[in-house]
Motif scaffolding. Structure first.
Motif, PDB file in Angstrom:
ATOM      1  N   ILE A   1       1.417  10.311  -0.981  1.00  0.00           N
ATOM      2  CA  ILE A   1       2.158   9.785   0.064  1.00  0.00           C
ATOM      3  C   ILE A   1       3.149  10.541   0.108  1.00  0.00           C
ATOM      4  CG2 ILE A   1       2.626   7.521  -0.159  1.00  0.00           C
ATOM      5  CD1 ILE A   1       1.869   7.247   3.072  1.00  0.00           C
ATOM      6  N   THR A   2       3.550  11.061   0.989  1.00  0.00           N
ATOM      7  CA  THR A   2       5.327  11.570   0.637  1.00  0.00           C
ATOM      8  C   THR A   2       5.578  11.050   1.179  1.00  0.00           C
ATOM      9  OG1 THR A   2       4.911  12.846   3.076  1.00  0.00           O
ATOM     10  CG2 THR A   2       4.092  14.347   1.404  1.00  0.00           C
ATOM     11  N   LEU A   3       7.422  10.850   1.188  1.00  0.00           N
ATOM     12  CA  LEU A   3       8.190   9.640   1.986  1.00  0.00           C
ATOM     13  C   LEU A   3       8.296   9.855   3.316  1.00  0.00           C
ATOM     14  CD1 LEU A   3      10.318   7.757   1.226  1.00  0.00           C
ATOM     15  CD2 LEU A   3      11.845  10.269   1.113  1.00  0.00           C
ATOM     16  N   GLY A   4       8.202  10.958   3.841  1.00  0.00           N
ATOM     17  CA  GLY A   4       8.162  11.286   5.315  1.00  0.00           C
ATOM     18  C   GLY A   4       6.786  10.520   5.375  1.00  0.00           C
ATOM     19  N   ASP A   5       5.273  10.333   5.324  1.00  0.00           N
ATOM     20  CA  ASP A   5       4.354  10.065   5.346  1.00  0.00           C
ATOM     21  C   ASP A   5       4.387   7.879   5.313  1.00  0.00           C
ATOM     22  OD1 ASP A   5       3.217  11.903   6.229  1.00  0.00           O
ATOM     23  OD2 ASP A   5       2.092  12.632   4.373  1.00  0.00           O
ATOM     24  N   ALA A   6       5.167   7.898   4.691  1.00  0.00           N
ATOM     25  CA  ALA A   6       5.627   6.722   4.128  1.00  0.00           C
ATOM     26  C   ALA A   6       5.957   5.643   5.186  1.00  0.00           C
ATOM     27  CB  ALA A   6       6.356   6.165   2.777  1.00  0.00           C
ATOM     28  N   VAL A   7       7.739   6.984   5.661  1.00  0.00           N
ATOM     29  CA  VAL A   7       8.351   6.675   6.617  1.00  0.00           C
ATOM     30  C   VAL A   7       7.616   5.758   8.720  1.00  0.00           C
ATOM     31  CG1 VAL A   7      10.098   7.261   8.103  1.00  0.00           C
ATOM     32  CG2 VAL A   7      10.189   6.925   5.373  1.00  0.00           C
TER      33      VAL A   7
ATOM     34  N   SER B   1       0.871  -1.314  -0.371  1.00  0.00           N
ATOM     35  CA  SER B   1       0.638   0.122  -0.401  1.00  0.00           C
ATOM     36  C   SER B   1       0.800   0.909   0.258  1.00  0.00           C
ATOM     37  CB  SER B   1      -0.663  -0.157   0.970  1.00  0.00           C
ATOM     38  OG  SER B   1      -1.560   1.259   1.135  1.00  0.00           O
ATOM     39  N   VAL B   2       1.988   1.624   0.724  1.00  0.00           N
ATOM     40  CA  VAL B   2       2.904   2.368   0.489  1.00  0.00           C
ATOM     41  C   VAL B   2       3.893   2.553  -0.777  1.00  0.00           C
ATOM     42  CG1 VAL B   2       4.612   2.789   2.339  1.00  0.00           C
ATOM     43  CG2 VAL B   2       3.175   2.507   2.865  1.00  0.00           C
ATOM     44  N   GLN B   3       3.877   1.452  -0.593  1.00  0.00           N
ATOM     45  CA  GLN B   3       4.665   1.081  -2.358  1.00  0.00           C
ATOM     46  C   GLN B   3       4.369   2.210  -3.131  1.00  0.00           C
ATOM     47  OE1 GLN B   3       5.821  -2.522  -1.922  1.00  0.00           O
ATOM     48  NE2 GLN B   3       7.849  -2.035  -3.262  1.00  0.00           N
ATOM     49  N   THR B   4       2.652   2.049  -3.682  1.00  0.00           N
ATOM     50  CA  THR B   4       2.008   1.962  -4.578  1.00  0.00           C
ATOM     51  C   THR B   4       1.643   3.447  -4.344  1.00  0.00           C
ATOM     52  OG1 THR B   4       0.637  -0.243  -4.768  1.00  0.00           O
ATOM     53  CG2 THR B   4      -0.739   1.452  -5.438  1.00  0.00           C
TER      54      THR B   4
END
Length: 111
Positions: A33-39, A23-26
């Motif tokens: 989604i930002t990289l920060g949100d993903a992390v 989900s995060v990758q997609t």
């Protein structure tokens, strides 16, 4: 708890983890989604570690991790990869998705 139940729980946790990672990758690929949100999502939902504990695990400062999660600062690719390594992910270069009908520029020297 017997061995069969423990294995069932482990398989469910692994499926949940895979779903979150995908989900995060997609969402990163689609730009929703930002990289920060993903992390932050990976850290909280997959590792379930505090910023302090996760930063220690990644061998970075808590402040650096906090800035990454807030999309602040200017982290190096090495720092991002140290964070993503825990999740078996890495920064990569990929073709850009075209979001408009504007023509792409020809490659240098192709004229």
């Amino acid at each position: 708890m017997d061995m069969e139940n423990e294995m069932g729980i482990a398989i469910k946790v692994e499926k949940d983890t895979d779903f979150i990672r995908q989900s995060v990758q997609t969402r990163l690929l689609m730009g929703t989604i930002t990289l920060g949100d993903a992390v932050r999502r990976l850290r909280t939902e997959v590792s379930k570690l505090s910023q302090d504990d996760f930063a220690k695990l990644c061998k970075i400062s808590r402040r650096t991790l906090g800035q990454v999660e807030l999309d602040r600062g200017n982290p190096t690719m090495q720092t991002i990869n140290l964070i993503l390594e825990y999740f078996d992910l890495a920064i990569c270069i990929r073709p850009r998705y075209r979001v408009s009908n504007r023509p792409t520029s020809p490659a240098p020297g192709s004229r």
